[in-house]
Design an enzyme around this catalytic site. Structure first.
Site, PDB file in Angstrom:
ATOM      1  N   ASP A   1       0.827  -1.212   0.000  1.00 37.74           N
ATOM      2  CA  ASP A   1       0.000   0.000   0.000  1.00 37.74           C
ATOM      3  C   ASP A   1       0.861   1.262   0.000  1.00 37.74           C
ATOM      4  O   ASP A   1       2.076   1.217   0.252  1.00 37.74           O
ATOM      5  CB  ASP A   1      -0.924  -0.009   1.221  1.00 37.74           C
ATOM      6  CG  ASP A   1      -2.275   0.638   0.947  1.00 37.74           C
ATOM      7  OD1 ASP A   1      -2.373   1.444  -0.009  1.00 37.74           O
ATOM      8  OD2 ASP A   1      -3.232   0.339   1.675  1.00 37.74           O
TER       9      ASP A   1
ATOM     10  N   ASP B   1     -10.672   1.562  -3.212  1.00 38.90           N
ATOM     11  CA  ASP B   1     -11.150   1.262  -1.866  1.00 38.90           C
ATOM     12  C   ASP B   1     -12.669   1.245  -1.801  1.00 38.90           C
ATOM     13  O   ASP B   1     -13.234   0.833  -0.781  1.00 38.90           O
ATOM     14  CB  ASP B   1     -10.613   2.298  -0.868  1.00 38.90           C
ATOM     15  CG  ASP B   1      -9.205   1.983  -0.405  1.00 38.90           C
ATOM     16  OD1 ASP B   1      -8.708   0.880  -0.704  1.00 38.90           O
ATOM     17  OD2 ASP B   1      -8.590   2.844   0.257  1.00 38.90           O
TER      18      ASP B   1
END
Length: 726
Positions: free
Chosen positions: A485, A547
C-alpha cells in the site's frame, strides 16, 4: 490487438534517406529531417500509408512564412520561435532555456530490452519489436539527445522515450522532458481522460479539444486518484467500435503532466511526461525520460484498449502471474479492520476455507512492538509481528493456516499480508531512530497525513532497510501474497528533483523484491487505485482497483480503468452490505458478477456475519469465478455498453482463440413498461455457431446484429452468460 486477422507486410522500421517510417498492422508513424534546419518534422501518425508523403505547404502570411510554431515537429524546443508547449526545457549554465537539437545519425536495433536507467519499460525480442534510435546534437551547448522509438507491429504501438546527455563542462538543469510529443494536422478532436478521487477513481471524461492548452496530471509524487497518466484522442464520431482512436499511456508512477494543445493554426499537439523535475545534469551524465506507449486504432476506442491490454500483459508485466489465474482470496480489512490477532485470523481462515476460498490475506494491524498497530496512528515502519496479538510470531499461525484443506478442492489454504513500507508513523521505533529518513524540508514542520510521514526512497539506506525488512518477513513464513500500500502524497520534498529520485528508489526496491520472490503474488495499492499505472504493473501483476467496494460504483470504476489497463490487473471483491463506503445494499450475485470482471477475485467481509443463503451461494459463485477466470485474465475485452451512457452496461470477454466467451450484463435501475433490454455482442465470426449457456446454436451474425434479450426485476440486476463456439 487491433485486428486479429490482419498481417503487417511492411518492415517495422523503414528508412529512406532521412525519412523514417514505423509500421504496424494498420499503423504508420512517419517523420523526416528538414534539410535546411536538421529539425525533425512530423509527417503522419495514423492509419497505414505507403509511398512518399508530400511536404506540408507552409502557410503564407506576410513576413511569417516558415515560423516554427506553424509546422509539425517531433522534438519541439523552447525559446526559438515555437510558442507551443515544448517537449523539453533545459536551463543552460548561462541561465537561459534556449536549445537547438539537430539530427546527427540513427540506428536500428532488433527487439527491445527493459531500460537500464532504473525506470520500468516494455520488452520484446526481435520477433516482437524493432527499435529506432535517433541521435541529435546541440552544437551550441554540447548537449546530445536520443529519441527511441520501439514499434510493436502486432499491437499497432510505438513506444517513445527521450534522453539528454551533458557533454559540456558545466552543469545544466532539466526542467522538463516529455517522453513523447506528437503533432496532429487535425483541428476537430476530442480527448478522453480518467479523472476521480479517493474511492471514485478512473471515471471517464470526454471533452472537446479546444484552442489553447488543456493540461492535467499529478503533483502528488505518485500518479494519484485525481488523474491517470493516460489520454486518448478521438474524432467526434469515434465510438467504442468504430472510428480512429489514439491512446497515450505513460509508464511512470510519479508526478506527471499531459498537455493537449490546439494551436491558433488548428494543429493539435500532445505531450506527456514526468513533472516537477528540475534535475541537475552534471558533465558526462545522462537523464532518461520514462517511456510513453502510443497506440493507434482504426476500430474505435475498444480496439485501442485491446492493444494496450495485450501489450501490457505480454510485454510490460514481468510477473509470471500476469497471465495466470489468481487464487480466490478473502481479505480481512472490511471484515475486521484493525481488530485482528492470531485467534481471529485462524477462525477467519477456517471459515474462508469452508467456503472454497484459497488464500487468506491479513490486512493492516498485525505489526508493531513498542508502538502496536492498533489504529492508523502508530506502528508503520516497525515490521515485526505485534507480540500481544501474535505471541508466537507469524510462522506458527501461517503453518496452521496453510495446513487447512479448502472445501471442494485438492488445495490447502494460502496466506498473504498487507504492508506499507514506504511510510512511517512518528509513533514508531523506526522514526525515533531515524527521523532523518523521512522527506523533510529543513526546519519546516513535517506534514502528517493519515498520521504518517513518507520515507525518502531516494536514500540508499532507506531502500536497503525496506528490502531487508520485507525479505525477513517473507523468508520467515510461507507467505505467497503481499498487498503493498501507499496511502499519501509526498510533501516537504527536500530538493527540486526529489520526486523523480523517490520513484527511482522505489522502482529499485520493487525490482529487487519481486525478483527475489518470484512466487509471491504482489498487489499494488495506493488507498485503492491511486497508483494504478503502467509503471507499477512492471513489478506488480495486479492492483487494488479502488477502496470503494460498492458494486454499482465499481462498474463505473472498472469500466473506466479498462480504457487503458487489462482486467487481469484489477482486483475486485464481494463486500458486505450495506456497503461500508456508500451505505448501499445490492444483491450478492450482483456484487459477485461485478467482482468477477477482475483478474483477482475475492471476498472482503467476515464470514461469521453471512446469512444462511449467502453461505450456501458463495461456494457456487467461487466455482463460477474460477471457471471464467482464464478468459477474463487472458482474453480480450469488448465494452458493449458503457455505464455512463446506458442503464444496462455490458461487457464481453473472449478467449485468445475466440472459442469461448463470458458476457456480463447489468441493470442499474428498473424501467417500467419497457421492452426487455437487448445486448449485441462483438468480436465473433459471422458464420460461426455459438452456444449461450448451452442454448442454441446461434450464428455469430445473429448474436452481433440482433443480439440477446434478458429480463431483470428491480434494482441491481445482473446476468452472466457463458459462450462457446461449436
Amino acid at each position: 490487438m487491433t485486428n486479429s486477422k490482419a498481417r503487417y507486410v511492411l518492415e517495422p522500421v523503414q528508412v529512406t534517406g532521412t525519412t523514417f517510417a514505423l509500421n504496424g498492422t494498420t499503423l504508420s508513424y512517419q517523420f523526416h529531417v528538414d534539410e535546411p534546419s536538421a529539425d525533425l518534422r512530423s509527417d503522419h501518425f495514423g492509419g497505414s500509408i505507403s509511398g512518399p508523403i508530400p511536404v506540408d505547404p507552409e502557410p503564407i502570411v506576410d513576413g511569417w512564412t516558415g515560423m516554427p510554431d506553424r509546422v509539425r515537429r517531433e522534438f519541439p524546443d523552447q525559446g526559438r520561435g515555437d510558442f507551443r508547449v515544448p517537449a523539453f526545457r533545459i536551463r543552460q549554465a548561462e541561465g537561459h532555456t534556449v536549445s537547438a537539437f539537430r539530427y546527427r545519425e540513427h540506428e536500428i536495433v532488433p527487439g527491445k530490452e527493459v531500460s537500464a536507467s532504473g525506470l520500468p519499460g516494455v520488452f520484446g525480442d526481435a520477433h516482437d519489436a524493432t527499435t529506432l534510435i535517433v541521435r541529435l546534437v546541440d552544437p551550441y551547448s554540447d548537449l546530445a539527445a536520443e529519441l527511441k522509438y520501439t514499434v510493436f507491429p502486432k499491437y499497432d504501438t510505438v513506444v517513445r522515450s527521450a534522453s539528454i546527455t551533458n557533454k559540456s563542462n558545466s552543469d545544466v538543469t532539466i526542467e522538463s522532458l516529455a517522453s513523447l510529443s506528437v503533432d496532429f494536422p487535425f483541428d476537430e478532436l476530442e480527448m478522453i481522460g480518467l479523472r476521480g478521487d479517493w474511492a471514485r477513481e478512473a471515471h471517464r471524461l470526454r471533452r472537446k479539444v479546444d484552442y489553447g492548452v488543456q493540461s492535467f496530471g499529478s503533483t502528488t509524487g505518485f500518479s494519484s486518484h485525481l488523474h491517470n497518466p493516460f489520454v486518448a484522442l478521438v474524432h467526434p464520431s469515434t465510438t467504442e467500435s468504430q472510428g480512429e482512436a489514439w491512446g497515450f499511456s505513460l509508464i511512470y508512477s510519479g508526478s506527471f503532466t499531459i498537455n493537449v494543445e490546439k494551436s491558433s493554426q488548428g494543429l493539435t499537439r500532445v505531450s506527456i511526461g514526468p513533472s516537477q523535475l528540475s534535475w541537475t545534469l552534471k558533465p558526462g551524465e545522462t537523464f532518461d525520460s520514462p517511456e510513453c506507449v502510443a497506440v493507434y486504432s482504426s476500430t474505435g476506442i475498444g480496439g485501442m484498449s485491446r492493444s494496450l491490454h495485450g501489450l501490457y500483459r505480454k510485454h510490460l508485466m514481468k510477473s509470471k502471474f500476469a497471465t495466470e489465474d489468481r487464487p480466490v482470496l478473502l481479505n480481512s480489512w472490511e471484515g475486521l479492520y484493525f481488530h485482528i490477532d492470531q485467534d481471529r485470523m485462524y477462525r477467519l481462515a477456517q471459515e474462508a476455507a469452508a467456503l472454497g476460498v484459497k488464500l487468506l490475506v491479513m490486512d493492516d494491524g498485525w505489526f508493531g512492538d513498542e508502538h502496536p498497530r492498533t489504529s492508523d496512528d502508530a506502528g508503520l515502519g516497525d515490521w515485526i509481528p505485534n507480540p500481544a496479538r501474535f505471541p508466537d510470531g507469524l510462522t506458527p499461525l501461517v503453518n496452521r493456516i496453510t495446513a487447512l484443506k479448502v472445501a471442494n478442492s485438492q488445495r490447502n489454504m494460502r496466506f498473504g499480508i498487507w504492508v506499507e513500507p514506504e511510510m512511517v508513523n512518528p509513533r514508531s521505533t523506526l522514526y525515533q531512530q531515524h527521523p532523518d529518513w523521512v522527506l523533510h524540508a529543513g526546519n519546516y514542520p513535517r506534514t502528517e497525513q493519515r498520521n504518517q510521514l513518507v520515507l525518502n526512497m531516494s536514500l540508499p539506506e532507506v531502500q536497503e532497510f525496506i528490502i531487508s525488512a520485507m525479505s525477513e518477513i517473507l523468508n520467515a513464513a510461507d507467505i505467497t501474497y503481499v498487498k503493498w500500500d501507499h496511502n499519501r502524497g509526498l510533501a516537504e520534498t527536500p530538493s527540486p528533483c526529489a520526486n523523480h529520485a523517490y520513484m527511482l528508489g522505489a522502482y529499485r526496491v520493487f525490482d529487487v523484491l519481486t525478483t527475489r520472490f518470484p512466487n509471491v503474488i504482489w498487489e499494488g495499492c495506493a488507498s485503492g487505485g491511486g497508483r494504478f499505472d503502467p509503471g507499477i504493473l512492471q513489478y506488480f501483476p495486479q492492483v487494488w482497483t479502488s477502496d470503494d467496494s460498492d458494486a454499482v460504483e465499481r462498474i463505473f470504476i472498472q469500466f473506466g480503468t479498462s480504457l487503458a489497463y487489462p482486467a487481469s490487473a484489477m482486483g475486485g471483491h464481494i463486500s458486505s452490505v450495506p456497503n461500508h463506503q456508500t451505505g448501499r445494499t445490492t444483491p450478492l450475485t450482483f456484487r459477485a458478477h461485478v467482482a468477477m470482471m477482475c483478474g483477482s477475485f475475492g471476498l472482503e467481509l467476515d464470514p461469521a456475519h453471512l446469512t444462511d443463503s449467502e453461505r450456501r451461494d458463495i461456494p457456487g459463485l467461487i466455482a463460477l469465478a474460477e471457471k471464467i477466470s482464464p478468459i477474463v485474465v487472458k482474453g480480450d475485452l469488448w465494452r458493449l455498453a458503457l455505464p455512463e451512457d446506458s442503464n444496462w452496461p455490458a461487457a464481453l470477454f473472449l478467449s485468445e482463440n475466440r472459442t469461448q466467451g463470458v458476457l456480463f450484463f447489468f441493470q442499474l435501475a428498473p424501467m417500467v413498461n419497457h421492452s426487455l433490454p437487448r445486448v449485441r455482442l462483438q468480436g465473433l465470426e459471422d458464420g460461426a455457431l455459438y452456444r449461450v449457456d448451452g442454448e442454441g446454436p446461434y450464428s455469430g451474425s445473429m448474436l452481433m446484429n440482433l443480439g440477446l434479450q434478458y429480463s431483470f426485476r428491480g434494482d441491481y440486476g445482473s446476468r452472466l452468460a457463458f459462450i462457446e463456439r461449436e
